[in-house]
Motif scaffolding. Structure first.
Motif, PDB file in Angstrom:
ATOM      1  N   LYS A  83       0.470  -1.270   0.052  1.00 64.04           N
ATOM      2  CA  LYS A  83       0.374  -0.354   0.015  1.00 64.04           C
ATOM      3  C   LYS A  83       0.999   1.388  -0.215  1.00 64.04           C
ATOM      4  CE  LYS A  83      -3.891  -2.437   0.677  1.00 64.04           C
ATOM      5  NZ  LYS A  83      -4.496  -2.408  -0.883  1.00 64.04           N
ATOM      6  N   THR A  84       0.321   2.171  -0.254  1.00 67.38           N
ATOM      7  CA  THR A  84       0.459   3.685  -0.355  1.00 67.38           C
ATOM      8  C   THR A  84       1.258   4.337   1.391  1.00 67.38           C
ATOM      9  OG1 THR A  84       0.427   4.109  -2.414  1.00 67.38           O
ATOM     10  CG2 THR A  84       0.989   6.216  -1.006  1.00 67.38           C
ATOM     11  N   ALA A  85       1.950   4.646   1.889  1.00 68.68           N
ATOM     12  CA  ALA A  85       2.334   4.762   3.159  1.00 68.68           C
ATOM     13  C   ALA A  85       2.142   6.555   2.635  1.00 68.68           C
ATOM     14  CB  ALA A  85       2.813   4.704   3.820  1.00 68.68           C
ATOM     15  N   PHE A 119       4.543  13.509   2.666  1.00 65.75           N
ATOM     16  CA  PHE A 119       5.434  12.742   2.292  1.00 65.75           C
ATOM     17  C   PHE A 119       4.568  10.799   2.023  1.00 65.75           C
ATOM     18  CE2 PHE A 119      10.315  10.386   2.797  1.00 65.75           C
ATOM     19  CZ  PHE A 119       9.119   9.958   2.807  1.00 65.75           C
ATOM     20  N   HIS A 120       4.975  10.445   0.208  1.00 64.89           N
ATOM     21  CA  HIS A 120       4.331   9.179   0.187  1.00 64.89           C
ATOM     22  C   HIS A 120       5.345   7.947  -0.119  1.00 64.89           C
ATOM     23  CE1 HIS A 120       0.985  11.276  -0.593  1.00 64.89           C
ATOM     24  NE2 HIS A 120       1.536  12.321  -0.737  1.00 64.89           N
ATOM     25  N   ILE A 121       5.068   7.150   0.399  1.00 63.72           N
ATOM     26  CA  ILE A 121       6.047   5.969   0.391  1.00 63.72           C
ATOM     27  C   ILE A 121       4.936   4.765  -0.301  1.00 63.72           C
ATOM     28  CG2 ILE A 121       7.148   3.841   0.196  1.00 63.72           C
ATOM     29  CD1 ILE A 121       7.463   5.687   3.118  1.00 63.72           C
ATOM     30  N   THR A 122       5.096   4.497  -1.949  1.00 65.53           N
ATOM     31  CA  THR A 122       4.212   4.030  -2.439  1.00 65.53           C
ATOM     32  C   THR A 122       4.529   2.508  -3.062  1.00 65.53           C
ATOM     33  OG1 THR A 122       5.253   4.631  -4.510  1.00 65.53           O
ATOM     34  CG2 THR A 122       3.409   5.789  -4.652  1.00 65.53           C
ATOM     35  N   ALA A 123       3.396   1.680  -3.083  1.00 69.44           N
ATOM     36  CA  ALA A 123       4.228   0.367  -3.043  1.00 69.44           C
ATOM     37  C   ALA A 123       5.300  -0.254  -1.979  1.00 69.44           C
ATOM     38  CB  ALA A 123       5.260  -0.392  -4.684  1.00 69.44           C
ATOM     39  N   SER A 124       4.880   0.411  -0.587  1.00 72.14           N
ATOM     40  CA  SER A 124       5.790  -0.066   0.292  1.00 72.14           C
ATOM     41  C   SER A 124       6.089  -1.363   0.668  1.00 72.14           C
ATOM     42  CB  SER A 124       4.555   0.999   1.774  1.00 72.14           C
ATOM     43  OG  SER A 124       3.814   0.018   1.822  1.00 72.14           O
ATOM     44  N   GLN A 125       6.911  -1.783   1.147  1.00 71.68           N
ATOM     45  CA  GLN A 125       7.378  -2.287   1.599  1.00 71.68           C
ATOM     46  C   GLN A 125       8.648  -2.212   3.393  1.00 71.68           C
ATOM     47  OE1 GLN A 125      11.300  -2.514  -0.911  1.00 71.68           O
ATOM     48  NE2 GLN A 125      10.041  -2.766  -2.436  1.00 71.68           N
ATOM     49  N   PRO A 126       8.373  -3.906   3.958  1.00 76.69           N
ATOM     50  CA  PRO A 126       9.478  -3.804   5.597  1.00 76.69           C
ATOM     51  C   PRO A 126      10.045  -3.079   5.441  1.00 76.69           C
ATOM     52  CG  PRO A 126       7.896  -6.105   4.969  1.00 76.69           C
ATOM     53  CD  PRO A 126       8.073  -5.459   3.350  1.00 76.69           C
ATOM     54  N   ALA A 127      10.981  -3.091   4.880  1.00 79.13           N
ATOM     55  CA  ALA A 127      12.413  -2.595   4.630  1.00 79.13           C
ATOM     56  C   ALA A 127      12.269  -1.026   4.903  1.00 79.13           C
ATOM     57  CB  ALA A 127      13.183  -2.788   3.780  1.00 79.13           C
ATOM     58  N   ASP A 128      11.053  -0.286   4.371  1.00 83.98           N
ATOM     59  CA  ASP A 128      10.626   1.052   5.157  1.00 83.98           C
ATOM     60  C   ASP A 128      10.197   1.010   5.849  1.00 83.98           C
ATOM     61  OD1 ASP A 128       8.813   0.866   1.503  1.00 83.98           O
ATOM     62  OD2 ASP A 128      11.106   1.544   1.979  1.00 83.98           O
TER      63      ASP A 128
END
Lengths: 113, 113
Positions: free
Chosen positions: B17-19, B75-84
């Motif tokens: 998801k996008t954060a 601030f958006h993070i798309t296609a979020s990953q656990p490493a984010d």
């Protein structure tokens, strides 16, 4: 090579003692900082030096004294340590100029017992 | 007095998801705004800088917007990953030769697999 290095990583000491934290940057930057991050993770600026000259001195007890022997080094000396001084202290640097990003060291966790 | 607020202390999101993280500021007219990432036991690391005359900035899966009317940055993070998963800090700066970079308290993002 680490860009901004600070020592020690951990510092455990008794109330009333005097301690120092050292910081060195090998980036050729003109401006260096000390920040304090408390238990609530709030990162607060303490001091800033530009070319060995103090330019920012926030409301910090005068028990804290920064020293910059040259523009690559900014040390922090703390006298008569108190319980409330327990925190993580970060050194940072930037090249100078208003848009420059900060490079941080990995922090010194100070615990006053 | 100047105030920086980041929407929540913690944000949990499903992987993929996008954060979206929010930074609001008051009694400030920043010339630019920076975003940093901080992992446990480490110093903050610079991610992106956006200037007051820029509406949007992108870097890989990261996107930052800056609305000087609303006094807000997203601030958006798309296609979020656990490493984010980390704490993200915003830092508006007055610019104009100011050496003072003040940070918000940060939002701790957890990306759940």
């Amino acid at each position: 090579d680490t860009a901004v290095s600070q020592t020690p990583k951990y510092l455990v000491t008794q109330m009333g003692n005097d301690k120092s934290i050292k910081c060195e940057q090998n980036l050729g930057h003109d401006t260096m900082y000390w920040y304090k991050q408390d238990s609530k993770k709030f990162l607060k600026i303490m001091f800033s030096y530009n070319n060995k000259e103090l330019i920012i001195n926030e409301t910090v007890p005068n028990r804290f004294s920064p020293k910059s022997p040259d523009k690559a080094h900014l040390n922090l000396h703390i006298n008569s340590l108190e319980l409330g001084d327990s925190a993580v202290y970060f050194c940072a640097s930037h090249r100078g100029g208003q848009t420059e990003k900060l490079f941080f060291g990995s922090g010194t966790q100070l615990s006053v017992l | 007095s100047q105030k920086i607020e980041q929407n929540s202390e913690a944000l949990n999101i499903q992987e993929g998801k996008t954060a979206t993280l929010t930074c609001n500021y008051t009694n400030y007219s920043p010339a630019y705004l920076q975003w940093y990432r901080q992992d446990p036991g480490r110093g903050p690391v610079f991610l992106l800088l956006i200037r007051e005359n820029e509406k949007e900035k992108r870097k890989e899966r990261l996107k930052v917007t800056f609305d000087t009317t609303l006094k807000q940055s997203l601030f958006h993070i798309t296609a979020s990953q656990p490493a984010d998963s980390a704490t993200y800090l915003c830092a508006p700066s007055p610019g104009a030769g100011s050496y003072q970079l003040t940070f918000g308290k940060g939002t701790k993002l957890s990306v759940i697999p």
